[in-house]
Design a protein around this motif. Sequence first.
Motif: not given
Lengths: 89, 89
Positions: A7-8, A54, A58, A67-69, A72-75, A78, A82, A85, A87
Amino acid sequence: MGKHSESPLPSRLKIARKTAGLSQEKLGIMAGLDESTASPRMNQYEKGVHAPDFRMVKTLSKILKVPTAYFYCEEDELAKIILTFKSKG
Amino acid sequence: MGKHSESPLPSRLKIARKTAGLSQEKLGIMAGLDESTASPRMNQYEKGVHAPDFRMVKTLSKILKVPTAYFYCEEDELAKIILTFKSKG
DNA sequence: TTACTAAGAAGGTCTTAGCCA
DNA sequence: TGGCTAAGACCTTCTTAGTAA
């Protein structure tokens, strides 16, 4: 290596925490964990020994302002996108 | 409502699965689950009853051709950006 | 002070055995 | 056929009690 090293989250959490200038324990306390458990729990997340649910992710994302993403971002490419970004919150 | 309904994973998984034109059971079998457990497990993930571990999310992301970050992305606007990302794999 | 770990307690997911639309 | 659920078996995380850097 922890069993969740695929997991990242561990490495991304470490980077975001260091960027915020917080210790593992301090971050855990800010996230609402008891003083007696904050240090081992945050360490286990960061070492990949255990995975946070989660709700915790959060909470950490709000404190660390990512961001929560992101967690979990592998790349890596990307992940950078993220982080740019923002919000409208 | 499931107990994990605060996570974006259930709804994003449903959208990605429908886009791929797969049933819950078929997707589970493609992800390597036993025929006898594929249907309830995928349903539990999609209803937010239980949360899949990252290894499973990784497997699903490959089948459904979306980055892992997509499943954990809270912001719809960022989710769209993530979907446009194509890795160099 | 900060980072880290083992091991039992506590709480979660997975399988089984189905029903419903 | 596809979607869905309860409940116990099973497996994970969380807390405790520390040591190491």
